[in-house]
Design a protein around this motif. Structure first.
Motif, PDB file in Angstrom:
ATOM      1  N   ILE A  73       8.709 -13.014   3.411  1.00  0.00           N
ATOM      2  CA  ILE A  73       7.894 -11.884   3.033  1.00  0.00           C
ATOM      3  C   ILE A  73       7.521 -11.764   1.632  1.00  0.00           C
ATOM      4  O   ILE A  73       6.665 -11.101   1.354  1.00  0.00           O
ATOM      5  N   GLY A  74       8.360 -12.467   0.699  1.00  0.00           N
ATOM      6  CA  GLY A  74       8.086 -12.428  -0.657  1.00  0.00           C
ATOM      7  C   GLY A  74       6.902 -12.889  -1.145  1.00  0.00           C
ATOM      8  O   GLY A  74       6.144 -12.329  -1.915  1.00  0.00           O
ATOM      9  N   ASP A  75       6.564 -14.177  -0.575  1.00  0.00           N
ATOM     10  CA  ASP A  75       4.989 -14.564  -0.971  1.00  0.00           C
ATOM     11  C   ASP A  75       4.095 -13.512  -0.511  1.00  0.00           C
ATOM     12  O   ASP A  75       3.035 -13.210  -1.401  1.00  0.00           O
ATOM     13  N   ILE A  76       4.258 -13.120   0.812  1.00  0.00           N
ATOM     14  CA  ILE A  76       3.035 -12.211   1.179  1.00  0.00           C
ATOM     15  C   ILE A  76       3.001 -10.969   0.295  1.00  0.00           C
ATOM     16  O   ILE A  76       1.977 -10.465   0.118  1.00  0.00           O
ATOM     17  N   LEU A  77       4.127 -10.433  -0.205  1.00  0.00           N
ATOM     18  CA  LEU A  77       4.187  -9.115  -0.966  1.00  0.00           C
ATOM     19  C   LEU A  77       3.405  -9.360  -2.097  1.00  0.00           C
ATOM     20  O   LEU A  77       2.659  -8.810  -2.784  1.00  0.00           O
ATOM     21  N   CYS A  78       3.627 -10.550  -2.964  1.00  0.00           N
ATOM     22  CA  CYS A  78       2.909 -10.913  -4.060  1.00  0.00           C
ATOM     23  C   CYS A  78       1.363 -11.127  -3.713  1.00  0.00           C
ATOM     24  O   CYS A  78       0.551 -10.745  -4.607  1.00  0.00           O
ATOM     25  N   VAL A  79       1.077 -11.878  -2.936  1.00  0.00           N
ATOM     26  CA  VAL A  79      -0.462 -11.938  -2.540  1.00  0.00           C
ATOM     27  C   VAL A  79      -1.131 -10.545  -2.347  1.00  0.00           C
ATOM     28  O   VAL A  79      -2.156 -10.510  -2.841  1.00  0.00           O
ATOM     29  N   ALA A  80      -0.370  -9.780  -1.410  1.00  0.00           N
ATOM     30  CA  ALA A  80      -1.024  -8.314  -1.216  1.00  0.00           C
ATOM     31  C   ALA A  80      -1.178  -7.744  -2.517  1.00  0.00           C
ATOM     32  O   ALA A  80      -2.166  -6.976  -2.621  1.00  0.00           O
ATOM     33  N   ALA A  81      -0.228  -7.718  -3.289  1.00  0.00           N
ATOM     34  CA  ALA A  81      -0.255  -6.919  -4.306  1.00  0.00           C
ATOM     35  C   ALA A  81      -1.329  -7.375  -5.586  1.00  0.00           C
ATOM     36  O   ALA A  81      -2.086  -6.435  -5.953  1.00  0.00           O
ATOM     37  N   GLY A  82      -1.491  -8.584  -5.445  1.00  0.00           N
ATOM     38  CA  GLY A  82      -2.683  -9.014  -6.089  1.00  0.00           C
ATOM     39  C   GLY A  82      -3.964  -8.888  -5.527  1.00  0.00           C
ATOM     40  O   GLY A  82      -4.740  -8.051  -6.329  1.00  0.00           O
ATOM     41  N   TRP A  83      -4.056  -8.661  -4.259  1.00  0.00           N
ATOM     42  CA  TRP A  83      -5.296  -8.428  -3.618  1.00  0.00           C
ATOM     43  C   TRP A  83      -5.570  -6.844  -3.824  1.00  0.00           C
ATOM     44  O   TRP A  83      -6.674  -6.419  -4.178  1.00  0.00           O
ATOM     45  N   LEU A  84      -4.582  -5.829  -3.731  1.00  0.00           N
ATOM     46  CA  LEU A  84      -4.626  -4.770  -4.288  1.00  0.00           C
ATOM     47  C   LEU A  84      -4.886  -4.289  -5.408  1.00  0.00           C
ATOM     48  O   LEU A  84      -5.018  -2.945  -5.622  1.00  0.00           O
ATOM     49  N   ARG A  85      -4.937  -5.248  -6.193  1.00  0.00           N
ATOM     50  CA  ARG A  85      -5.039  -4.951  -7.598  1.00  0.00           C
ATOM     51  C   ARG A  85      -3.836  -3.968  -8.317  1.00  0.00           C
ATOM     52  O   ARG A  85      -4.409  -3.228  -9.229  1.00  0.00           O
ATOM     53  N   ALA A  86      -2.828  -4.338  -7.885  1.00  0.00           N
ATOM     54  CA  ALA A  86      -1.569  -3.618  -8.501  1.00  0.00           C
ATOM     55  C   ALA A  86      -1.616  -3.904 -10.060  1.00  0.00           C
ATOM     56  O   ALA A  86      -1.825  -5.133 -10.215  1.00  0.00           O
ATOM     57  N   ASN A  87      -1.087  -2.841 -10.788  1.00  0.00           N
ATOM     58  CA  ASN A  87      -0.822  -3.105 -12.128  1.00  0.00           C
ATOM     59  C   ASN A  87      -0.221  -4.509 -12.375  1.00  0.00           C
ATOM     60  O   ASN A  87       0.988  -4.601 -11.971  1.00  0.00           O
ATOM     61  N   TRP A  88      -0.779  -5.501 -12.953  1.00  0.00           N
ATOM     62  CA  TRP A  88       0.017  -7.088 -13.232  1.00  0.00           C
ATOM     63  C   TRP A  88       1.087  -6.641 -14.120  1.00  0.00           C
ATOM     64  O   TRP A  88       2.343  -7.477 -13.776  1.00  0.00           O
ATOM     65  N   LEU A  89       1.199  -5.842 -15.019  1.00  0.00           N
ATOM     66  CA  LEU A  89       2.535  -5.669 -15.689  1.00  0.00           C
ATOM     67  C   LEU A  89       3.664  -5.074 -14.879  1.00  0.00           C
ATOM     68  O   LEU A  89       4.817  -5.548 -15.223  1.00  0.00           O
ATOM     69  N   ARG A 103       0.868  -1.070   0.132  1.00  0.00           N
ATOM     70  CA  ARG A 103      -0.068   0.019  -0.058  1.00  0.00           C
ATOM     71  C   ARG A 103       1.064   1.163  -0.004  1.00  0.00           C
ATOM     72  O   ARG A 103       0.464   2.115  -0.712  1.00  0.00           O
ATOM     73  N   GLN A 104       1.747   1.076   0.809  1.00  0.00           N
ATOM     74  CA  GLN A 104       2.677   2.344   1.066  1.00  0.00           C
ATOM     75  C   GLN A 104       3.867   2.893  -0.267  1.00  0.00           C
ATOM     76  O   GLN A 104       3.892   3.713  -0.779  1.00  0.00           O
ATOM     77  N   HIS A 105       4.462   1.683  -0.859  1.00  0.00           N
ATOM     78  CA  HIS A 105       5.460   1.766  -1.552  1.00  0.00           C
ATOM     79  C   HIS A 105       4.990   1.372  -3.188  1.00  0.00           C
ATOM     80  O   HIS A 105       5.761   1.654  -4.078  1.00  0.00           O
ATOM     81  N   GLY A 106       3.819   0.756  -3.324  1.00  0.00           N
ATOM     82  CA  GLY A 106       3.554   0.238  -4.584  1.00  0.00           C
ATOM     83  C   GLY A 106       4.321  -0.831  -5.307  1.00  0.00           C
ATOM     84  O   GLY A 106       4.954  -1.514  -4.200  1.00  0.00           O
ATOM     85  N   THR A 107       4.112  -1.069  -6.301  1.00  0.00           N
ATOM     86  CA  THR A 107       4.674  -2.330  -7.014  1.00  0.00           C
ATOM     87  C   THR A 107       6.252  -2.590  -6.886  1.00  0.00           C
ATOM     88  O   THR A 107       6.851  -3.525  -7.134  1.00  0.00           O
ATOM     89  N   PRO A 108       7.032  -1.328  -6.656  1.00  0.00           N
ATOM     90  CA  PRO A 108       8.428  -1.231  -6.573  1.00  0.00           C
ATOM     91  C   PRO A 108       8.839  -2.244  -5.567  1.00  0.00           C
ATOM     92  O   PRO A 108       9.772  -2.849  -5.155  1.00  0.00           O
ATOM     93  N   VAL A 109       8.066  -2.344  -4.424  1.00  0.00           N
ATOM     94  CA  VAL A 109       8.461  -3.235  -3.338  1.00  0.00           C
ATOM     95  C   VAL A 109       8.425  -4.646  -3.588  1.00  0.00           C
ATOM     96  O   VAL A 109       8.954  -5.647  -2.885  1.00  0.00           O
ATOM     97  N   LEU A 110       8.001  -4.947  -4.878  1.00  0.00           N
ATOM     98  CA  LEU A 110       7.815  -6.339  -5.274  1.00  0.00           C
ATOM     99  C   LEU A 110       9.236  -6.886  -5.595  1.00  0.00           C
ATOM    100  O   LEU A 110       9.541  -7.827  -5.957  1.00  0.00           O
ATOM    101  N   LEU A 111      10.179  -5.726  -5.690  1.00  0.00           N
ATOM    102  CA  LEU A 111      11.773  -6.170  -5.924  1.00  0.00           C
ATOM    103  C   LEU A 111      12.291  -7.229  -4.968  1.00  0.00           C
ATOM    104  O   LEU A 111      13.212  -7.861  -5.033  1.00  0.00           O
TER     105      LEU A 111
END
Length: 139
Positions: A101-117, A86-94
């Motif tokens: 934490i990596g799996d959690i970040l990916c699931v959270a990004a999907g739930w938040l509907r972050a741009n998939w590209l 929520r705070q940092h957006g998709t760059p946190v997926l680095l």
């Protein structure tokens, strides 16, 4: 094990290690690189693709979760990753390569509907960087 079987095992372990299942694809990468040093770039590429696809499967799981209660259940009550996305957006997926934490970040990004590209791009870059460091250490 021959070269093709080794690369298939590497791809499979890389994919599974990036899902919510535990796994150690780094050891498989090291094994392939020690057995077949000439497969440096194919191994690095397949490990990155497999791990990225696994991360995107976790992203998809997040997209399919219907509500916040289901998300919290899937994340095991660990909401720090959700707040980071929520705070940092998709760059946190680095950091999607990081254990726990990596799996959690990916699931959270999907739930938040972050741009998939963008999610795909940052997941791939983070995962490639991790495998590149490991491969460089082997060589």
């Amino acid at each position: 094990m021959d070269e093709q079987s080794s690369l298939l095992a590497l791809f499979t372990s890389s994919f599974l290690a990036a899902t919510l299942l535990p796994g150690g694809s780094e050891a498989v990468l090291v094994g392939v690189l020690l057995a077949y040093p000439d497969l440096h770039w194919p191994a690095l590429t397949l490990a990155t693709i497999g791990n990225t696809l696994g991360g995107m499967s976790s992203y998809l799981i997040g997209r399919l979760l219907p509500d916040e209660k289901a998300l919290h259940e899937k994340l095991g009550g660990k909401t720090r990753g959700l707040e980071w996305v929520r705070q940092h957006g998709t760059p946190v997926l680095l950091l999607s390569w990081a254990p726990l934490i990596g799996d959690i970040l990916c699931v959270a990004a999907g739930w938040l509907r972050a741009n998939w590209l963008w999610a795909l791009l940052f997941i791939a870059v983070g995962k490639f960087a991790r495998y590149w460091v490991i491969a460089a250490a082997v060589n």
